[in-house]
Design an enzyme around this catalytic site. Structure first.
Site, mmCIF file in Angstrom:
data_model
loop_
_atom_site.group_PDB
_atom_site.id
_atom_site.type_symbol
_atom_site.label_atom_id
_atom_site.label_comp_id
_atom_site.label_asym_id
_atom_site.label_seq_id
_atom_site.Cartn_x
_atom_site.Cartn_y
_atom_site.Cartn_z
ATOM 1 N N GLY A 1 -4.734 0.120 4.457
ATOM 2 C CA GLY A 1 -3.983 0.927 3.471
ATOM 3 C C GLY A 1 -4.505 2.351 3.459
ATOM 4 N N LEU B 1 -3.438 5.100 4.722
ATOM 5 C CA LEU B 1 -2.548 6.272 4.729
ATOM 6 C C LEU B 1 -1.997 6.603 3.347
ATOM 7 C CD1 LEU B 1 -0.557 5.535 8.027
ATOM 8 C CD2 LEU B 1 -2.705 6.787 7.728
ATOM 9 N N GLY B 2 -2.428 5.888 2.315
ATOM 10 C CA GLY B 2 -1.900 6.104 0.972
ATOM 11 C C GLY B 2 -2.612 7.226 0.236
ATOM 12 N N GLN B 3 -2.355 7.313 -1.075
ATOM 13 C CA GLN B 3 -2.912 8.419 -1.870
ATOM 14 C C GLN B 3 -4.433 8.444 -1.805
ATOM 15 O OE1 GLN B 3 -2.572 8.175 -6.155
ATOM 16 N NE2 GLN B 3 -3.030 10.344 -6.425
ATOM 17 N N ILE C 1 0.137 -0.537 7.276
ATOM 18 C CA ILE C 1 1.357 -1.213 7.732
ATOM 19 C C ILE C 1 2.280 -0.216 8.424
ATOM 20 C CG2 ILE C 1 2.711 -0.944 5.596
ATOM 21 C CD1 ILE C 1 3.569 -3.917 5.993
ATOM 22 N N ASP D 1 -0.565 -5.498 8.865
ATOM 23 C CA ASP D 1 -0.034 -5.935 7.568
ATOM 24 C C ASP D 1 -1.139 -6.779 6.928
ATOM 25 O OD1 ASP D 1 1.150 -7.312 5.458
ATOM 26 O OD2 ASP D 1 3.036 -7.624 6.519
ATOM 27 N N TYR E 1 1.525 -6.183 -11.605
ATOM 28 C CA TYR E 1 0.422 -5.444 -10.986
ATOM 29 C C TYR E 1 -0.885 -5.745 -11.714
ATOM 30 C CZ TYR E 1 -2.279 -1.198 -9.708
ATOM 31 O OH TYR E 1 -3.241 -0.318 -9.290
ATOM 32 N N ILE F 1 -5.233 8.330 -10.685
ATOM 33 C CA ILE F 1 -5.901 9.277 -9.779
ATOM 34 C C ILE F 1 -4.975 10.463 -9.512
ATOM 35 C CG2 ILE F 1 -6.999 9.569 -7.530
ATOM 36 C CD1 ILE F 1 -8.485 7.619 -9.452
HETATM 37 P P1 NAD Z 1 -0.743 3.880 -2.215
HETATM 38 O O1 NAD Z 1 0.495 3.148 -2.550
HETATM 39 O O2 NAD Z 1 -0.715 5.371 -2.231
HETATM 40 O O3 NAD Z 1 -1.261 3.435 -0.762
HETATM 41 C C1 NAD Z 1 -1.250 2.113 -0.354
HETATM 42 C C2 NAD Z 1 -1.235 2.094 1.159
HETATM 43 O O4 NAD Z 1 -1.164 0.720 1.557
HETATM 44 C C3 NAD Z 1 -0.029 2.805 1.783
HETATM 45 O O5 NAD Z 1 -0.453 3.649 2.838
HETATM 46 C C4 NAD Z 1 0.841 1.671 2.309
HETATM 47 O O6 NAD Z 1 1.559 2.012 3.505
HETATM 48 C C5 NAD Z 1 -0.206 0.607 2.579
HETATM 49 N N1 NAD Z 1 0.344 -0.739 2.550
HETATM 50 C C6 NAD Z 1 1.297 -1.228 1.726
HETATM 51 N N2 NAD Z 1 1.561 -2.502 2.025
HETATM 52 C C7 NAD Z 1 0.722 -2.838 3.030
HETATM 53 C C8 NAD Z 1 0.508 -4.027 3.760
HETATM 54 N N3 NAD Z 1 1.231 -5.132 3.536
HETATM 55 N N4 NAD Z 1 -0.434 -4.016 4.734
HETATM 56 C C9 NAD Z 1 -1.146 -2.907 4.999
HETATM 57 N N5 NAD Z 1 -0.966 -1.743 4.355
HETATM 58 C C10 NAD Z 1 -0.046 -1.705 3.365
HETATM 59 O O7 NAD Z 1 -1.889 3.319 -3.158
HETATM 60 P P2 NAD Z 1 -3.203 4.079 -3.651
HETATM 61 O O8 NAD Z 1 -2.837 4.845 -4.862
HETATM 62 O O9 NAD Z 1 -3.858 4.775 -2.522
HETATM 63 O O10 NAD Z 1 -4.068 2.837 -4.164
HETATM 64 C C11 NAD Z 1 -5.094 2.255 -3.394
HETATM 65 C C12 NAD Z 1 -5.737 1.165 -4.223
HETATM 66 O O11 NAD Z 1 -6.267 1.745 -5.425
HETATM 67 C C13 NAD Z 1 -4.782 0.061 -4.686
HETATM 68 O O12 NAD Z 1 -5.483 -1.161 -4.733
HETATM 69 C C14 NAD Z 1 -4.429 0.474 -6.097
HETATM 70 O O13 NAD Z 1 -4.055 -0.618 -6.882
HETATM 71 C C15 NAD Z 1 -5.738 1.077 -6.547
HETATM 72 N N6 NAD Z 1 -5.572 2.018 -7.661
HETATM 73 C C16 NAD Z 1 -4.959 3.209 -7.468
HETATM 74 C C17 NAD Z 1 -4.829 4.081 -8.525
HETATM 75 C C18 NAD Z 1 -4.167 5.422 -8.377
HETATM 76 O O14 NAD Z 1 -3.960 6.111 -9.383
HETATM 77 N N7 NAD Z 1 -3.830 5.849 -7.158
HETATM 78 C C19 NAD Z 1 -5.321 3.726 -9.792
HETATM 79 C C20 NAD Z 1 -5.887 2.477 -9.967
HETATM 80 C C21 NAD Z 1 -6.039 1.630 -8.871
HETATM 81 C C1 AKB Z 2 -0.556 2.918 -11.511
HETATM 82 O O1 AKB Z 2 -0.130 3.746 -12.340
HETATM 83 O O2 AKB Z 2 0.006 1.856 -11.234
HETATM 84 C C2 AKB Z 2 -1.892 3.200 -10.876
HETATM 85 C C3 AKB Z 2 -2.990 2.546 -11.641
HETATM 86 C C4 AKB Z 2 -3.543 3.230 -12.827
HETATM 87 O O3 AKB Z 2 -3.394 1.475 -11.307
HETATM 88 N N1 AKB Z 2 -2.057 4.618 -10.766
#
Ligand code: NAD
Ligand code: AKB
Length: 315
Positions: free
Chosen positions: A8, A10-12, A35, A52, A142, A172
């Site tokens: 994962g 490439l996400g935020q 993915i 995946d 979630y 975040i």
């Molecule tokens: P995001 O949605 O920006 O990134 C998730 C990444 O996972 C994406 O690049 C997506 O392509 C990839 N992905 C999705 N399905 C997949 C799969 N089946 N296999 C492989 N890759 C897959 O999420 P994020 O904000 O970077 O969050 C990362 C983690 O931090 C998560 O567990 C999220 O719950 C947690 N989190 C994030 C925040 C936030 O504010 N960003 C807050 C609390 C918790």
């Molecule tokens: C969301 O809003 O779902 C996330 C988190 C706080 O887990 N940014």
């Protein structure tokens, strides 16, 4: 901890955490997986695996091929997207996490990290200065997956000794990769709309107060917990971490100091109900005492930095 697989990536959070890992541990030691293909060429110099997280054999092949000893699994479906597709949220957030834990046990990995979230809390939780240990009755799929994930990490740690770690991230805020389907996304979108259109229509209400954190603090916290001495950790995957708390109205007023003609209005949707039962602030004393957590970014300096970065991007 010598060879890290980031799933994962490439996400935020992954796009910035992986860059920080490259700088700290060397890009030859970081295997990037998602993915999706890395079409934006975020990590042209890393080994990339299209994986995946629900495909256990694909993860196992990567572990064996690259002699992985640590997995950081960031693949997840976030709160708002999860309410639209709860089955998908369960499948990716739980079956993906179980794959990572089971393979971690089988291959005797050094450690496994999977983030949790403030979404574990709910209507029965204390919502101000929310304690580390409290009632967890989330009202989103979630949140349910994040509670189960914390419990599974704890269970396998006790049964098998696998070193499972995780932080309950607040919302975040960042400017490299847009957030993907969360309730706290407004606190990023608002900057782009302020810079481009001088106006933002917020999907939460003016008084929805939530804990938030700027990405540089998120990266520091994650690396600090990842590197912490296991013997000092009293918890596994459920550390509360705090940095700042604000409402959309408070954030808009700070933005107005830099963009005086910025305006905001409110059209709350289903995400307002999600935010309503999340904490306004958290008690992160366990993270502070176990692994030295200390936030650096306040609301004021975060807003100044975000506006500068977003203005540069939008030029
Ligand atoms: P995001 O949605 O920006 O990134 C998730 C990444 O996972 C994406 O690049 C997506 O392509 C990839 N992905 C999705 N399905 C997949 C799969 N089946 N296999 C492989 N890759 C897959 O999420 P994020 O904000 O970077 O969050 C990362 C983690 O931090 C998560 O567990 C999220 O719950 C947690 N989190 C994030 C925040 C936030 O504010 N960003 C807050 C609390 C918790
Ligand atoms: C969301 O809003 O779902 C996330 C988190 C706080 O887990 N940014």
């Amino acid at each position: 901890m010598q060879k890290i697989l980031v799933i994962g990536a490439l996400g935020q959070i992954g796009s910035e955490l992986t860059a920080a890992f490259n700088a700290r541990y060397g890009k030859e030691n970081i295997v990037v997986a998602d993915i999706h293909e890395d079409t934006n060429h975020l990590f042209p110099d890393n080994v990339f695996e299209k994986i995946d997280v629900t495909d256990s054999s694909a993860i196992e092949q990567a572990i064996e091929r690259h002699r992985i000893d640590t997995i950081v699994n960031l693949a997840a479906i976030l709160s708002a997207s999860g309410e639209k597709n709860p089955d998908l949220a369960w499948n990716i957030n739980i079956n993906g996490l179980l794959n990572v834990i089971r393979l971690g046990v089988k291959h005797r990995l050094d450690r496994v990290m999977v983030p949790s979230s403030i979404a574990v809390f709910g209507p029965q939780s204390v919502l101000y200065d929310t304690p580390q240990e409290t009632v967890l009755t989330p009202n989103t799929m979630y949140g349910v997956t994040k509670v189960v994930g914390e419990l599974l990490g704890d269970y396998y740690f006790k049964k098998t000794g696998i070193d499972f770690r995780g932080i309950r991230y607040p919302g975040i805020i960042s400017n490299k990769t847009m957030p993907g389907g969360g309730t706290t996304d407004y606190a990023v979108e608002i900057f782009y709309e302020a810079v481009k259109n001088r106006h933002y229509t917020c999907f939460l209400s003016s008084e929805s107060c939530l804990p938030m954190m700027y990405m540089p603090d998120c990266i520091r916290a994650t690396i600090a917990l990842l590197e912490a001495d296991r013997r000092l950790l009293r918890h596994c995957g459920n550390y509360n971490v705090g940095a700042m708390s604000f409402t959309p109205e408070i954030l808009a007023n700070v933005i107005k100091k830099y963009i005086p003609d910025f305006t905001i209005d409110y059209k709350p949707d289903f995400r307002r109900e999600i935010a309503r039962y999340w904490p306004a602030s958290v008690d992160d004393s366990a993270a502070r005492s176990d692994w030295g957590w200390q936030p650096e970014w306040t609301l004021e300096i975060m807003v100044a930095d975000m506006l500068q970065a977003v203005q540069k991007k939008c030029r």
